[in-house]
Design an enzyme around this catalytic site. Structure first.
Site, PDB file in Angstrom:
ATOM      1  N   ASP A  90       1.095   5.496  -0.451  1.00 39.93           N
ATOM      2  CA  ASP A  90       0.554   6.852  -0.551  1.00 39.93           C
ATOM      3  C   ASP A  90       1.666   7.720  -1.136  1.00 39.93           C
ATOM      4  O   ASP A  90       2.807   7.665  -0.665  1.00 39.93           O
ATOM      5  CB  ASP A  90       0.148   7.384   0.821  1.00 39.93           C
ATOM      6  CG  ASP A  90      -0.947   6.545   1.452  1.00 39.93           C
ATOM      7  OD1 ASP A  90      -1.865   6.137   0.729  1.00 39.93           O
ATOM      8  OD2 ASP A  90      -0.875   6.303   2.670  1.00 39.93           O
ATOM      9  N   HIS A 145       0.861  -1.183   0.000  1.00 39.95           N
ATOM     10  CA  HIS A 145       0.000   0.000   0.000  1.00 39.95           C
ATOM     11  C   HIS A 145       0.892   1.225   0.000  1.00 39.95           C
ATOM     12  O   HIS A 145       1.730   1.399   0.883  1.00 39.95           O
ATOM     13  CB  HIS A 145      -0.923   0.026   1.217  1.00 39.95           C
ATOM     14  CG  HIS A 145      -1.862   1.183   1.186  1.00 39.95           C
ATOM     15  ND1 HIS A 145      -1.825   2.200   2.098  1.00 39.95           N
ATOM     16  CD2 HIS A 145      -2.861   1.496   0.309  1.00 39.95           C
ATOM     17  CE1 HIS A 145      -2.762   3.087   1.802  1.00 39.95           C
ATOM     18  NE2 HIS A 145      -3.400   2.688   0.727  1.00 39.95           N
ATOM     19  N   LEU A 198      16.332   6.907  -0.139  1.00 39.55           N
ATOM     20  CA  LEU A 198      16.154   7.242  -1.549  1.00 39.55           C
ATOM     21  C   LEU A 198      15.953   5.973  -2.372  1.00 39.55           C
ATOM     22  O   LEU A 198      16.534   4.925  -2.077  1.00 39.55           O
ATOM     23  CB  LEU A 198      17.367   8.012  -2.064  1.00 39.55           C
ATOM     24  CG  LEU A 198      17.548   9.429  -1.501  1.00 39.55           C
ATOM     25  CD1 LEU A 198      18.932   9.962  -1.862  1.00 39.55           C
ATOM     26  CD2 LEU A 198      16.462  10.363  -2.027  1.00 39.55           C
ATOM     27  N   LYS A 207       5.931   3.286   6.571  1.00 38.61           N
ATOM     28  CA  LYS A 207       4.765   3.594   7.409  1.00 38.61           C
ATOM     29  C   LYS A 207       4.821   2.849   8.737  1.00 38.61           C
ATOM     30  O   LYS A 207       4.370   3.352   9.765  1.00 38.61           O
ATOM     31  CB  LYS A 207       3.472   3.184   6.688  1.00 38.61           C
ATOM     32  CG  LYS A 207       3.132   3.963   5.457  1.00 38.61           C
ATOM     33  CD  LYS A 207       1.778   3.479   4.928  1.00 38.61           C
ATOM     34  CE  LYS A 207       1.463   4.139   3.611  1.00 38.61           C
ATOM     35  NZ  LYS A 207       0.145   3.733   3.095  1.00 38.61           N
TER      36      LYS A 207
END
Length: 393
Positions: free
Chosen positions: A19, A17, A48, A66
Protein backbone atom coordinates in the site's frame (compact mmCIF):
# COMPACT_ATOMS: atom_id res chain seq x y z
CA UNK A 1 -0.21 15.81 -4.66
CA UNK A 2 -1.71 13.08 -2.52
CA UNK A 3 -1.97 9.88 -4.55
CA UNK A 4 -2.61 6.34 -3.34
CA UNK A 5 -1.61 3.06 -4.97
CA UNK A 6 -1.82 -0.64 -4.15
CA UNK A 7 -0.50 -3.83 -5.69
CA UNK A 8 -0.39 -7.54 -4.98
CA UNK A 9 2.19 -9.66 -6.79
CA UNK A 10 3.19 -13.31 -6.47
CA UNK A 11 1.82 -16.12 -4.36
CA UNK A 12 2.74 -18.42 -1.52
CA UNK A 13 4.55 -17.28 1.61
CA UNK A 14 6.63 -14.77 -0.35
CA UNK A 15 3.60 -12.95 -1.77
CA UNK A 16 4.11 -9.17 -1.88
CA UNK A 17 1.40 -6.67 -1.04
CA UNK A 18 2.18 -2.97 -0.97
CA UNK A 19 0.00 0.00 0.00
CA UNK A 20 1.57 3.27 -1.08
CA UNK A 21 1.07 7.01 -0.65
CA UNK A 22 3.05 9.58 -2.63
CA UNK A 23 2.94 13.34 -2.11
CA UNK A 24 4.89 16.54 -1.56
CA UNK A 25 7.32 16.98 1.33
CA UNK A 26 5.48 20.17 2.21
CA UNK A 27 2.08 18.48 2.48
CA UNK A 28 0.40 15.85 4.67
CA UNK A 29 2.42 13.02 3.14
CA UNK A 30 5.63 14.82 4.10
CA UNK A 31 4.37 15.25 7.66
CA UNK A 32 3.47 11.55 7.84
CA UNK A 33 6.93 10.71 6.50
CA UNK A 34 8.62 12.72 9.27
CA UNK A 35 6.34 11.23 11.92
CA UNK A 36 7.12 7.74 10.68
CA UNK A 37 10.85 8.30 11.07
CA UNK A 38 10.56 9.88 14.50
CA UNK A 39 7.78 7.85 16.16
CA UNK A 40 9.01 4.28 16.20
CA UNK A 41 7.10 1.15 17.18
CA UNK A 42 8.63 -2.17 18.20
CA UNK A 43 8.43 -4.65 15.36
CA UNK A 44 7.19 -2.02 12.91
CA UNK A 45 10.20 0.28 12.74
CA UNK A 46 10.20 2.03 9.34
CA UNK A 47 13.33 2.03 7.22
CA UNK A 48 14.45 4.14 4.30
CA UNK A 49 14.73 2.50 0.90
CA UNK A 50 18.40 2.36 -0.11
CA UNK A 51 19.87 1.04 -3.35
CA UNK A 52 23.00 0.10 -1.43
CA UNK A 53 24.47 1.30 1.87
CA UNK A 54 24.75 5.11 1.91
CA UNK A 55 22.68 5.53 -1.29
CA UNK A 56 19.03 6.53 -0.90
CA UNK A 57 16.62 6.17 -3.75
CA UNK A 58 14.59 9.21 -4.82
CA UNK A 59 11.88 10.17 -4.15
CA UNK A 60 12.86 9.35 -0.57
CA UNK A 61 10.83 6.30 0.44
CA UNK A 62 9.88 5.05 3.88
CA UNK A 63 9.22 1.29 4.10
CA UNK A 64 6.75 0.40 6.86
CA UNK A 65 6.40 -3.28 7.84
CA UNK A 66 2.74 -4.34 8.08
CA UNK A 67 3.50 -7.53 10.00
CA UNK A 68 5.33 -7.37 13.34
CA UNK A 69 8.97 -8.41 12.90
CA UNK A 70 9.56 -10.84 15.76
CA UNK A 71 12.91 -12.42 14.99
CA UNK A 72 16.22 -11.78 13.27
CA UNK A 73 15.23 -13.78 10.19
CA UNK A 74 12.31 -11.45 9.48
CA UNK A 75 14.42 -8.38 10.19
CA UNK A 76 17.08 -9.58 7.76
CA UNK A 77 14.48 -10.23 5.06
CA UNK A 78 13.02 -6.75 5.51
CA UNK A 79 16.42 -5.02 5.55
CA UNK A 80 17.65 -7.25 2.72
CA UNK A 81 15.54 -8.34 -0.27
CA UNK A 82 12.51 -6.18 0.59
CA UNK A 83 14.51 -2.97 1.04
CA UNK A 84 16.59 -3.67 -2.05
CA UNK A 85 13.52 -4.43 -4.17
CA UNK A 86 11.67 -1.26 -3.15
CA UNK A 87 14.69 0.97 -3.76
CA UNK A 88 15.57 -0.62 -7.10
CA UNK A 89 11.96 -0.53 -8.29
CA UNK A 90 11.63 3.19 -7.59
CA UNK A 91 15.03 3.94 -9.14
CA UNK A 92 14.00 2.06 -12.27
CA UNK A 93 10.80 4.12 -12.39
CA UNK A 94 12.97 7.24 -12.64
CA UNK A 95 14.81 5.75 -15.61
CA UNK A 96 11.54 4.68 -17.23
CA UNK A 97 10.11 8.20 -17.07
CA UNK A 98 7.47 7.58 -14.42
CA UNK A 99 8.36 10.87 -12.69
CA UNK A 100 8.98 12.96 -15.81
CA UNK A 101 6.25 15.44 -14.86
CA UNK A 102 7.50 15.84 -11.28
CA UNK A 103 10.53 17.07 -9.35
CA UNK A 104 11.60 14.00 -7.36
CA UNK A 105 13.20 16.27 -4.73
CA UNK A 106 9.74 17.59 -3.85
CA UNK A 107 8.18 14.17 -3.29
CA UNK A 108 8.24 11.46 -0.63
CA UNK A 109 6.73 7.97 -0.63
CA UNK A 110 5.28 5.88 2.18
CA UNK A 111 5.24 2.17 1.32
CA UNK A 112 3.47 -0.20 3.70
CA UNK A 113 4.87 -3.66 2.96
CA UNK A 114 3.53 -7.12 3.81
CA UNK A 115 6.09 -9.80 4.65
CA UNK A 116 4.73 -13.14 5.86
CA UNK A 117 6.60 -14.73 8.80
CA UNK A 118 6.81 -17.95 6.73
CA UNK A 119 8.63 -16.27 3.82
CA UNK A 120 12.05 -17.84 3.13
CA UNK A 121 12.97 -17.54 -0.54
CA UNK A 122 15.02 -14.33 -0.94
CA UNK A 123 14.78 -14.47 -4.72
CA UNK A 124 10.97 -14.53 -4.66
CA UNK A 125 10.78 -11.92 -1.90
CA UNK A 126 12.90 -9.58 -4.00
CA UNK A 127 11.18 -10.17 -7.32
CA UNK A 128 7.63 -9.98 -5.97
CA UNK A 129 8.30 -6.76 -4.03
CA UNK A 130 10.12 -5.23 -6.99
CA UNK A 131 7.10 -5.82 -9.19
CA UNK A 132 4.65 -4.69 -6.52
CA UNK A 133 6.33 -1.35 -5.79
CA UNK A 134 6.50 -0.44 -9.47
CA UNK A 135 2.89 -1.43 -10.04
CA UNK A 136 1.63 0.40 -6.94
CA UNK A 137 3.58 3.54 -7.84
CA UNK A 138 2.36 3.66 -11.42
CA UNK A 139 -1.20 3.04 -10.29
CA UNK A 140 -0.94 5.89 -7.80
CA UNK A 141 0.30 8.36 -10.39
CA UNK A 142 -2.28 7.21 -12.95
CA UNK A 143 -5.15 7.44 -10.46
CA UNK A 144 -5.92 3.74 -10.91
CA UNK A 145 -8.53 2.38 -10.68
CA UNK A 146 -11.00 4.65 -12.46
CA UNK A 147 -14.61 4.60 -11.30
CA UNK A 148 -15.66 2.61 -14.37
CA UNK A 149 -13.27 -0.22 -13.47
CA UNK A 150 -14.45 -0.28 -9.85
CA UNK A 151 -18.09 -0.61 -10.87
CA UNK A 152 -17.27 -3.25 -13.47
CA UNK A 153 -15.14 -5.36 -11.13
CA UNK A 154 -16.94 -5.06 -7.79
CA UNK A 155 -19.29 -8.00 -8.36
CA UNK A 156 -17.22 -10.13 -10.71
CA UNK A 157 -13.88 -10.09 -8.94
CA UNK A 158 -12.66 -12.39 -6.19
CA UNK A 159 -10.11 -11.53 -3.52
CA UNK A 160 -6.94 -13.45 -4.26
CA UNK A 161 -6.09 -14.12 -0.61
CA UNK A 162 -9.56 -14.64 0.90
CA UNK A 163 -9.93 -18.00 -0.81
CA UNK A 164 -13.57 -17.85 -1.86
CA UNK A 165 -15.85 -15.64 -3.90
CA UNK A 166 -18.92 -13.83 -2.62
CA UNK A 167 -21.41 -14.10 -5.46
CA UNK A 168 -23.64 -11.23 -6.51
CA UNK A 169 -26.39 -11.25 -9.12
CA UNK A 170 -25.31 -8.85 -11.84
CA UNK A 171 -25.27 -10.97 -15.01
CA UNK A 172 -28.79 -12.37 -15.46
CA UNK A 173 -30.32 -14.72 -16.37
CA UNK A 174 -29.65 -17.30 -13.66
CA UNK A 175 -30.78 -20.83 -12.90
CA UNK A 176 -31.96 -21.30 -9.30
CA UNK A 177 -31.95 -24.90 -8.08
CA UNK A 178 -34.67 -25.18 -5.42
CA UNK A 179 -33.97 -27.90 -2.90
CA UNK A 180 -37.37 -28.55 -1.36
CA UNK A 181 -35.95 -31.66 0.25
CA UNK A 182 -35.87 -33.12 3.75
CA UNK A 183 -32.99 -35.59 3.39
CA UNK A 184 -29.43 -34.27 3.80
CA UNK A 185 -28.08 -37.22 1.86
CA UNK A 186 -30.20 -36.18 -1.10
CA UNK A 187 -29.12 -32.56 -0.65
CA UNK A 188 -25.45 -33.59 -0.74
CA UNK A 189 -26.07 -35.66 -3.88
CA UNK A 190 -27.73 -32.73 -5.66
CA UNK A 191 -24.96 -30.31 -4.65
CA UNK A 192 -22.32 -32.75 -5.83
CA UNK A 193 -23.94 -33.34 -9.22
CA UNK A 194 -25.11 -29.82 -10.08
CA UNK A 195 -22.17 -28.39 -12.08
CA UNK A 196 -20.22 -25.42 -10.78
CA UNK A 197 -21.35 -22.47 -12.85
CA UNK A 198 -21.44 -18.71 -12.35
CA UNK A 199 -25.11 -18.71 -13.29
CA UNK A 200 -26.33 -21.31 -10.80
CA UNK A 201 -28.08 -20.25 -7.58
CA UNK A 202 -28.72 -22.70 -4.75
CA UNK A 203 -31.96 -22.41 -2.77
CA UNK A 204 -32.43 -23.95 0.65
CA UNK A 205 -36.15 -24.64 0.33
CA UNK A 206 -38.73 -24.05 3.03
CA UNK A 207 -39.12 -27.77 3.90
CA UNK A 208 -35.35 -28.14 4.21
CA UNK A 209 -35.08 -25.18 6.58
CA UNK A 210 -38.07 -26.36 8.63
CA UNK A 211 -36.46 -29.78 9.01
CA UNK A 212 -32.89 -28.75 9.84
CA UNK A 213 -33.08 -25.06 10.72
CA UNK A 214 -30.90 -22.31 9.29
CA UNK A 215 -27.79 -24.30 10.14
CA UNK A 216 -28.43 -26.08 6.85
CA UNK A 217 -27.07 -22.98 5.10
CA UNK A 218 -23.67 -23.63 6.65
CA UNK A 219 -23.85 -27.27 5.59
CA UNK A 220 -24.56 -26.23 2.01
CA UNK A 221 -21.74 -23.68 2.23
CA UNK A 222 -19.28 -26.43 3.18
CA UNK A 223 -20.10 -28.27 -0.04
CA UNK A 224 -20.46 -25.18 -2.26
CA UNK A 225 -18.38 -22.39 -0.66
CA UNK A 226 -18.69 -20.03 -3.62
CA UNK A 227 -22.41 -20.53 -4.23
CA UNK A 228 -25.09 -17.85 -4.01
CA UNK A 229 -27.41 -19.40 -1.40
CA UNK A 230 -31.02 -18.36 -0.79
CA UNK A 231 -32.83 -19.06 2.47
CA UNK A 232 -36.47 -19.59 1.48
CA UNK A 233 -37.97 -18.69 4.85
CA UNK A 234 -41.19 -17.14 3.51
CA UNK A 235 -41.12 -14.61 6.34
CA UNK A 236 -44.57 -13.63 7.61
CA UNK A 237 -43.71 -11.94 10.92
CA UNK A 238 -40.74 -10.42 12.81
CA UNK A 239 -39.23 -9.43 9.47
CA UNK A 240 -36.11 -7.73 10.79
CA UNK A 241 -35.27 -10.57 13.19
CA UNK A 242 -35.69 -13.36 10.66
CA UNK A 243 -33.77 -11.49 7.96
CA UNK A 244 -30.93 -11.00 10.43
CA UNK A 245 -31.03 -14.71 11.27
CA UNK A 246 -30.65 -15.59 7.57
CA UNK A 247 -27.73 -13.19 7.20
CA UNK A 248 -26.06 -14.56 10.33
CA UNK A 249 -26.36 -18.06 8.85
CA UNK A 250 -24.33 -16.85 5.81
CA UNK A 251 -27.26 -16.82 3.37
CA UNK A 252 -26.88 -14.47 0.41
CA UNK A 253 -30.62 -13.81 0.17
CA UNK A 254 -33.78 -14.38 2.17
CA UNK A 255 -37.34 -14.91 0.98
CA UNK A 256 -40.20 -12.86 2.44
CA UNK A 257 -43.81 -13.83 1.84
CA UNK A 258 -45.81 -11.25 -0.09
CA UNK A 259 -48.75 -12.14 2.18
CA UNK A 260 -47.00 -10.61 5.20
CA UNK A 261 -48.12 -7.17 6.45
CA UNK A 262 -46.46 -4.32 4.56
CA UNK A 263 -44.64 -3.21 7.72
CA UNK A 264 -43.15 -6.69 8.15
CA UNK A 265 -42.03 -6.78 4.53
CA UNK A 266 -40.43 -3.35 4.77
CA UNK A 267 -38.64 -4.16 8.03
CA UNK A 268 -37.32 -7.38 6.52
CA UNK A 269 -36.05 -5.57 3.42
CA UNK A 270 -34.47 -2.84 5.53
CA UNK A 271 -32.62 -5.47 7.56
CA UNK A 272 -31.28 -7.14 4.41
CA UNK A 273 -29.85 -3.82 3.31
CA UNK A 274 -28.15 -3.43 6.69
CA UNK A 275 -26.64 -6.91 6.51
CA UNK A 276 -25.72 -6.80 2.81
CA UNK A 277 -27.91 -9.65 1.56
CA UNK A 278 -30.63 -9.73 -1.08
CA UNK A 279 -34.34 -9.48 -0.29
CA UNK A 280 -36.82 -11.60 -2.24
CA UNK A 281 -40.60 -11.24 -2.08
CA UNK A 282 -42.46 -14.44 -2.92
CA UNK A 283 -45.75 -13.53 -4.59
CA UNK A 284 -47.40 -16.91 -3.99
CA UNK A 285 -51.17 -16.24 -3.64
CA UNK A 286 -50.67 -12.46 -3.75
CA UNK A 287 -53.61 -11.23 -5.87
CA UNK A 288 -51.89 -8.15 -7.30
CA UNK A 289 -48.05 -8.23 -7.22
CA UNK A 290 -47.77 -4.94 -9.13
CA UNK A 291 -49.92 -3.15 -6.57
CA UNK A 292 -47.93 -4.60 -3.68
CA UNK A 293 -44.56 -3.55 -5.10
CA UNK A 294 -45.85 -0.06 -5.88
CA UNK A 295 -47.13 0.34 -2.31
CA UNK A 296 -43.87 -0.52 -0.55
CA UNK A 297 -41.77 2.39 0.71
CA UNK A 298 -38.62 0.31 0.34
CA UNK A 299 -38.31 -2.04 -2.62
CA UNK A 300 -36.94 -5.59 -2.69
CA UNK A 301 -34.04 -6.77 -4.82
CA UNK A 302 -35.97 -9.67 -6.32
CA UNK A 303 -39.61 -10.56 -6.86
CA UNK A 304 -40.48 -14.22 -7.21
CA UNK A 305 -43.60 -14.98 -9.20
CA UNK A 306 -44.37 -18.35 -7.77
CA UNK A 307 -46.99 -20.87 -8.72
CA UNK A 308 -47.55 -23.33 -5.90
CA UNK A 309 -46.53 -26.96 -6.42
CA UNK A 310 -50.17 -28.02 -5.85
CA UNK A 311 -51.47 -25.89 -8.74
CA UNK A 312 -48.60 -25.47 -11.16
CA UNK A 313 -50.35 -27.47 -13.89
CA UNK A 314 -53.55 -25.44 -13.71
CA UNK A 315 -52.62 -21.90 -12.71
CA UNK A 316 -51.90 -19.08 -15.14
CA UNK A 317 -48.40 -18.07 -16.18
CA UNK A 318 -46.23 -15.64 -14.24
CA UNK A 319 -48.01 -12.37 -14.86
CA UNK A 320 -46.89 -8.99 -16.15
CA UNK A 321 -43.17 -8.94 -15.40
CA UNK A 322 -42.64 -5.64 -17.23
CA UNK A 323 -45.29 -3.93 -15.08
CA UNK A 324 -43.72 -5.32 -11.89
CA UNK A 325 -40.30 -3.96 -12.83
CA UNK A 326 -41.84 -0.60 -13.68
CA UNK A 327 -43.62 -0.48 -10.31
CA UNK A 328 -40.28 -1.03 -8.55
CA UNK A 329 -38.97 2.12 -10.19
CA UNK A 330 -35.38 0.89 -10.28
CA UNK A 331 -33.21 -2.17 -10.51
CA UNK A 332 -35.28 -5.28 -9.85
CA UNK A 333 -34.78 -8.93 -10.74
CA UNK A 334 -37.78 -11.15 -11.35
CA UNK A 335 -37.72 -14.88 -10.71
CA UNK A 336 -40.24 -17.32 -12.13
CA UNK A 337 -41.02 -20.47 -10.18
CA UNK A 338 -43.42 -23.39 -10.32
CA UNK A 339 -43.56 -25.78 -13.25
CA UNK A 340 -40.44 -24.42 -14.96
CA UNK A 341 -39.24 -27.01 -17.44
CA UNK A 342 -36.75 -26.84 -20.29
CA UNK A 343 -39.48 -26.33 -22.89
CA UNK A 344 -40.81 -23.16 -21.19
CA UNK A 345 -37.45 -21.45 -20.55
CA UNK A 346 -37.58 -19.38 -23.74
CA UNK A 347 -41.10 -18.21 -22.89
CA UNK A 348 -40.06 -17.16 -19.38
CA UNK A 349 -36.97 -15.30 -20.59
CA UNK A 350 -38.92 -13.59 -23.36
CA UNK A 351 -41.44 -12.36 -20.79
CA UNK A 352 -38.62 -10.67 -18.84
CA UNK A 353 -37.61 -13.26 -16.26
CA UNK A 354 -34.11 -12.89 -14.80
CA UNK A 355 -34.05 -16.04 -12.67
CA UNK A 356 -35.56 -19.43 -13.47
CA UNK A 357 -36.41 -21.38 -10.33
CA UNK A 358 -36.31 -25.12 -10.98
CA UNK A 359 -36.96 -27.78 -8.38
CA UNK A 360 -37.95 -31.37 -9.09
CA UNK A 361 -37.07 -31.15 -12.78
CA UNK A 362 -33.46 -31.15 -11.53
CA UNK A 363 -33.46 -32.56 -8.00
CA UNK A 364 -35.66 -35.55 -8.90
CA UNK A 365 -33.92 -36.24 -12.20
CA UNK A 366 -32.12 -39.54 -12.73
CA UNK A 367 -29.26 -37.52 -14.22
CA UNK A 368 -29.01 -34.31 -12.20
CA UNK A 369 -25.95 -32.97 -14.00
CA UNK A 370 -27.44 -33.47 -17.45
CA UNK A 371 -30.77 -31.96 -16.41
CA UNK A 372 -29.01 -28.88 -15.02
CA UNK A 373 -26.90 -28.48 -18.15
CA UNK A 374 -30.03 -28.60 -20.32
CA UNK A 375 -31.41 -25.58 -18.47
CA UNK A 376 -28.06 -23.76 -18.51
CA UNK A 377 -27.80 -24.18 -22.27
CA UNK A 378 -31.09 -22.30 -22.63
CA UNK A 379 -29.65 -19.32 -20.74
CA UNK A 380 -26.99 -18.76 -23.43
CA UNK A 381 -24.50 -17.48 -20.85
CA UNK A 382 -20.82 -18.32 -20.63
CA UNK A 383 -19.13 -18.80 -17.29
CA UNK A 384 -17.82 -15.42 -16.18
CA UNK A 385 -14.59 -16.45 -14.48
CA UNK A 386 -13.71 -19.74 -16.13
CA UNK A 387 -10.37 -18.50 -17.49
CA UNK A 388 -9.88 -15.45 -15.29
CA UNK A 389 -6.84 -14.64 -13.16
CA UNK A 390 -8.20 -12.46 -10.38
CA UNK A 391 -5.14 -10.23 -10.10
CA UNK A 392 -5.23 -9.29 -13.79
CA UNK A 393 -6.92 -6.33 -15.50
Amino acid sequence: MYQIGEALVGDGAELAHIDLIIGEKSGPVGIAFANGLSQLSAGHTPLLAVIRPNLLTKPATLIIPKVTLKNQTQVTEMFGPVQAAIAKGIADCIEEGTFKEYDIEDLVILASVYLAPEAKDYNKIYRYNYGAIKLALNRALEGFPPEKTILYEKDRGAHAVMGFKVQRLWDAPYLQVAMDLVDMGKVAKVLKEVPDNDHVIIEAGTPLIKRFGLSVISEIRKLRPNAFIIADMKILDTGNLESRMAADASADAVVISGLAPASTIEKAIEETKKTGIYSIIDMLNVPNPVELIASLKIKPDIVELHRAIDCETSCHAWGDIVAIKKAAGGKLLVATAGGVRVEVVKEALASGADILVVGRAITASKDIRHATEEFLEQLHKDEIDQFRVMTDF
